[in-house]
Motif scaffolding. Structure first.
Motif, PDB file in Angstrom:
ATOM      1  N   VAL A 142       0.830  -1.203   0.000  1.00  0.00           N
ATOM      2  CA  VAL A 142       0.000   0.000   0.000  1.00  0.00           C
ATOM      3  C   VAL A 142       0.865   1.255   0.000  1.00  0.00           C
ATOM      4  N   LEU A 143       0.482   2.186  -0.860  1.00  0.00           N
ATOM      5  CA  LEU A 143       1.053   3.536  -0.861  1.00  0.00           C
ATOM      6  C   LEU A 143      -0.098   4.528  -0.867  1.00  0.00           C
ATOM      7  N   ILE A 144      -0.053   5.498   0.026  1.00  0.00           N
ATOM      8  CA  ILE A 144      -1.091   6.518   0.113  1.00  0.00           C
ATOM      9  C   ILE A 144      -0.476   7.855  -0.288  1.00  0.00           C
ATOM     10  N   VAL A 145      -1.155   8.570  -1.196  1.00  0.00           N
ATOM     11  CA  VAL A 145      -0.602   9.804  -1.753  1.00  0.00           C
ATOM     12  C   VAL A 145      -1.633  10.921  -1.668  1.00  0.00           C
ATOM     13  N   HIS A 146      -1.243  12.049  -1.077  1.00  0.00           N
ATOM     14  CA  HIS A 146      -2.122  13.222  -1.064  1.00  0.00           C
ATOM     15  C   HIS A 146      -1.288  14.490  -0.960  1.00  0.00           C
TER      16      HIS A 146
END
Length: 337
Positions: A268-272
């Motif tokens: 998982v990679l979360i980008v914001h």
């Protein structure tokens, strides 16, 4: 998945900018419900500083009106209108950063008053908030404060990334009897995409799988959805299939879709664009760790903006926003586990 659902595959579509999709949603809902009113700083004859209310004053007259530069008054007036039961207000703050000026009215009153009064009132307020880095606007006009309000019970948080999502989610928001914070990334106003001609609504709490994949899950919001999709195309050429998920609403948050994807990919990679520290990605990562720890093949990673004020310089601000290369570098690291 993608822009047009299977149910809508036989419906005519147009290519609209997100700005035009928002205007269309506002116009349709104001036509449908005469109790709706739209107001804020320069939303009337001027059509909004970003052009997202253009033509609505001419069409609806006094139901679309300008206010002073007074965010506290704008939100408080919307609350007062809403609790009468006779008005469905759609206030706009010219820059979402200044929601902080009206923090008490949003965090306490919009979010809590229905509960504090035993459910005797409804609060159908849709507060529109332009956010994000766009052209050297500086540290007080470029922020993405969405995560602040994930800590506010009673508030629904919507963050569209496409014209299709913006229209469907905004129409749902306006019909909601509870307060909605509708965050619109300024760069996305000009982005174009397919929008059906007919009536459609998008329910809150239903994430969208923008791209299917098997090797890693990339969860992204707002403009970063498109950065993630660009990165996914590059990764595919390298033999890595990334699944890109857009939560669309942060409150309610569709963890079912996210957890199903994590179980499939294990990474998982979360980008914001929000600051990394305390951003919405931190909450999503925590929930994944709580509910899918043994599905993970690698640590959950996050990419956000650095914990410094956004630069005024157009040259420097680009280093604040997450980039495709950052995504590629982190995915490469995760694939080594």
């Amino acid at each position: 998945m993608n822009t047009i659902s299977k149910q809508e595959s036989n419906v005519k579509v147009r290519t609209l900018s997100m700005r035009d999709a928002i205007i269309e949603a506002l116009s349709e809902e104001m036509e449908r419900d005469p109790s709706t009113v739209l107001f804020g700083e320069d939303v009337g004859k001027f059509g909004g500083v970003f052009g997202a209310t253009k033509g609505l004053h001419e069409k609806f007259g006094s139901r679309v009106f300008d206010t002073p530069i007074a965010e506290t008054t704008i939100v408080a007036a919307a609350l007062g209108m809403a609790i009468t039961g006779n008005v469905r207000p759609i206030p706009e703050l010219q820059f979402g950063d200044f929601v902080g000026v009206a923090f008490d009215e949003v965090f306490h009153k919009l979010g809590k008053w229905r509960w504090m009064h035993g459910g005797q009132m409804e609060i159908p307020v849709t507060l529109r908030l332009p956010v994000g880095i766009a052209g050297g606007a500086g540290p007080e006009h470029s922020q993405s404060p969405q995560a602040l309000f994930m800590h506010g019970p009673g508030l629904q948080i919507v963050v569209p990334s496409t014209p299709y999502d913006a229209k469907g989610l905004l129409k749902t928001a306006i019909r909601e009897n509870n307060p909605v914070l509708f965050f619109e990334h300024k760069v996305l106003y000009d982005m174009k995409g397919e929008v059906p001609e007919g009536e459609y609504l998008i329910p809150f709490g239903k994430a969208d799988i923008k791209r299917e994949g098997t090797d890693i899950t990339i969860i992204a919001t707002a403009l970063q959805v498109h950065t993630a999709l660009d990165a996914a195309k590059t990764l595919a050429k390298q033999g890595v299939e990334a699944e890109v998920i857009d939560p669309r609403t942060l409150a309610p948050l569709d963890m079912d879709t996210i957890l199903q994807s994590v179980k499939k990919t294990g990474r998982v990679l979360i980008v914001h664009e929000e600051p990394k520290t305390g951003g919405s990605g931190a909450e999503i990562a925590a929930r994944i760790s709580e509910h899918a720890l043994f599905d993970l093949l690698a640590p959950v990673k996050r990419i956000g903006s650095p914990d410094v004020p956004i630069a005024q310089s157009i040259y420097l601000e680009q280093f604040y926003r997450p980039s495709e290369q950052q995504i590629l570098d982190v995915v490469s690291e995760l694939m080594e586990f």
